[in-house]
Design a protein around this motif. Structure first.
Motif, short mmCIF file in Angstrom:
data_model
loop_
_atom_site.label_atom_id
_atom_site.label_comp_id
_atom_site.label_asym_id
_atom_site.label_seq_id
_atom_site.Cartn_x
_atom_site.Cartn_y
_atom_site.Cartn_z
N PHE A 179 -3.76 -55.30 3.99
CA PHE A 179 -4.25 -53.95 4.30
C PHE A 179 -3.11 -52.94 4.21
O PHE A 179 -3.27 -51.84 3.66
CB PHE A 179 -4.89 -53.92 5.68
CG PHE A 179 -5.75 -52.71 5.93
CD1 PHE A 179 -7.12 -52.78 5.78
CD2 PHE A 179 -5.19 -51.52 6.34
CE1 PHE A 179 -7.92 -51.68 6.02
CE2 PHE A 179 -5.97 -50.40 6.58
CZ PHE A 179 -7.34 -50.48 6.42
N LYS A 180 -1.96 -53.30 4.76
CA LYS A 180 -0.81 -52.39 4.72
C LYS A 180 -0.39 -52.08 3.29
O LYS A 180 0.04 -50.95 2.99
CB LYS A 180 0.37 -53.00 5.50
CG LYS A 180 0.17 -53.03 7.00
CD LYS A 180 1.36 -53.72 7.68
CE LYS A 180 1.15 -53.87 9.16
NZ LYS A 180 2.29 -54.58 9.81
N GLU A 181 -0.47 -53.06 2.42
CA GLU A 181 -0.12 -52.82 1.02
C GLU A 181 -1.08 -51.79 0.40
O GLU A 181 -0.65 -50.91 -0.35
CB GLU A 181 -0.16 -54.12 0.22
CG GLU A 181 0.27 -53.93 -1.23
CD GLU A 181 0.39 -55.25 -1.96
OE1 GLU A 181 1.53 -55.62 -2.31
OE2 GLU A 181 -0.65 -55.89 -2.17
N HIS A 182 -2.34 -51.88 0.72
CA HIS A 182 -3.30 -50.89 0.24
C HIS A 182 -2.96 -49.50 0.80
O HIS A 182 -3.10 -48.50 0.09
CB HIS A 182 -4.72 -51.29 0.63
CG HIS A 182 -5.32 -52.35 -0.23
ND1 HIS A 182 -4.86 -53.64 -0.24
CD2 HIS A 182 -6.35 -52.31 -1.13
CE1 HIS A 182 -5.58 -54.37 -1.09
NE2 HIS A 182 -6.48 -53.57 -1.65
N LEU A 183 -2.54 -49.42 2.04
CA LEU A 183 -2.14 -48.14 2.62
C LEU A 183 -0.96 -47.53 1.87
O LEU A 183 -0.93 -46.33 1.60
CB LEU A 183 -1.77 -48.31 4.10
CG LEU A 183 -2.92 -48.60 5.08
CD1 LEU A 183 -2.36 -49.00 6.44
CD2 LEU A 183 -3.85 -47.39 5.20
N ARG A 184 0.00 -48.36 1.52
CA ARG A 184 1.21 -47.86 0.87
C ARG A 184 0.92 -47.24 -0.50
O ARG A 184 1.58 -46.28 -0.89
CB ARG A 184 2.23 -48.99 0.71
CG ARG A 184 2.87 -49.43 2.02
CD ARG A 184 4.11 -50.27 1.79
NE ARG A 184 3.80 -51.58 1.23
CZ ARG A 184 3.47 -52.64 1.96
NH1 ARG A 184 3.36 -52.52 3.29
NH2 ARG A 184 3.23 -53.82 1.40
N PHE A 185 -0.08 -47.77 -1.21
CA PHE A 185 -0.34 -47.31 -2.57
C PHE A 185 -1.63 -46.51 -2.70
O PHE A 185 -2.04 -46.18 -3.82
CB PHE A 185 -0.33 -48.49 -3.53
CG PHE A 185 1.00 -49.20 -3.59
CD1 PHE A 185 2.10 -48.59 -4.18
CD2 PHE A 185 1.15 -50.45 -3.03
CE1 PHE A 185 3.33 -49.23 -4.21
CE2 PHE A 185 2.38 -51.10 -3.06
CZ PHE A 185 3.47 -50.49 -3.66
N ALA A 186 -2.29 -46.20 -1.56
CA ALA A 186 -3.57 -45.49 -1.61
C ALA A 186 -3.46 -44.18 -2.37
O ALA A 186 -4.32 -43.84 -3.20
CB ALA A 186 -4.09 -45.26 -0.20
N ARG A 187 -2.40 -43.42 -2.13
CA ARG A 187 -2.24 -42.12 -2.78
C ARG A 187 -2.13 -42.27 -4.30
O ARG A 187 -2.56 -41.39 -5.05
CB ARG A 187 -1.01 -41.41 -2.24
CG ARG A 187 -1.12 -40.95 -0.79
CD ARG A 187 -2.05 -39.77 -0.66
NE ARG A 187 -2.07 -39.24 0.70
CZ ARG A 187 -2.87 -38.28 1.11
NH1 ARG A 187 -3.73 -37.74 0.26
NH2 ARG A 187 -2.84 -37.85 2.35
#
Length: 237
Positions: free
Chosen positions: A51-59
């Motif tokens: 989930f954190k990886e998705h947060l890092r690259f969401a933008r």
């Protein structure tokens, strides 16, 4: 395509974003639905890392929201009142707090979806979660059907009002599906084919959350076009 933890990059996210844009499609939310209180500690930690990886690259996907439900005390999601204890709620808070800290670092949003199969099983439980983690990087994915049961669906307008009154200002995504009662339980069906009072929901949405992104659930071909028309008749344009 490799989607294991560690596989995302700005380049991959940009490629996907641009491909969608060529077809005039907005990526409204990255769905990274995990069991944030998985009974296996390693599974839980691995899921949170994902989930954190998705947060890092969401933008880089052209998106600002990564969404999940709040899991289950069992490895397989199922209805159990064991989800509703204070101890389990605190486990949810701990995991969501960990994710929100990461979201704050990258200027994105953790979208939490509640429902009766999960620890955040009611609008009041969602309000408690929001109060426990006072960060605007925590917002709500609202699915009206998720809070309905065979005992309250006839009073669905009251349940809808409770949700809007308690966290209407924090809704960032609406999940749209419908339901019928079958074998004394709620069964999901395509939008417009069930009992959900969408006219009433949109009376609140048009006032509180105009133009909110709406994502279809339990709705596939050949019902998609009918579902869109059903929703659009209520949406104030």
């Amino acid at each position: 395509m490799n989607t294991n933890v560690g596989s995302l990059s700005p380049g991959l996210a940009h490629y996907i974003s641009q491909t969608f844009l060529q077809h005039h499609i907005q990526i409204a939310v990255l769905g990274c639905y995990i069991n944030i209180i998985h009974p296996d500690e390693k599974e839980r930690k691995d899921s949170l890392l994902r989930f954190k990886e998705h947060l890092r690259f969401a933008r880089d996907f052209g998106c600002s929201i990564v969404g999940t439900e709040t899991g289950n005390v069992y490895a397989d999601i199922q209805y159990t009142e064991k989800n509703f204890t204070v101890e389990v709620f605190q486990k949810v808070v701990a995991s969501v707090q960990e994710l929100v800290i990461e979201a704050e670092n990258f200027g994105v949003i953790v979208g939490i979806e509640g429902g009766v199969y999960h620890p955040i099983h009611s609008p009041r439980a969602m309000r408690r979660l929001l109060d426990a983690i006072p960060s605007q990087n925590l917002q709500v994915i609202y699915d009206p059907v998720n809070y309905l049961t065979v005992s309250n669906y006839k009073n669905q307008e009251e349940v809808i009002d409770e949700a809007f009154d308690l966290f209407g200002d924090r809704m960032v995504i609406l999940h749209a599906k419908d339901f019928v009662i079958e074998n004394d339980s709620i069964k999901g069906v395509p939008v417009g084919k069930g009992l959900l009072n969408y006219e009433y929901i949109f009376s609140r949405l048009n006032e509180k959350k105009p133009y909110i992104n709406i994502l279809l659930e339990e709705t596939k071909d050949p019902f998609i076009e009918d579902a869109k028309k059903h929703l659009q008749q209520f949406r104030k344009m």
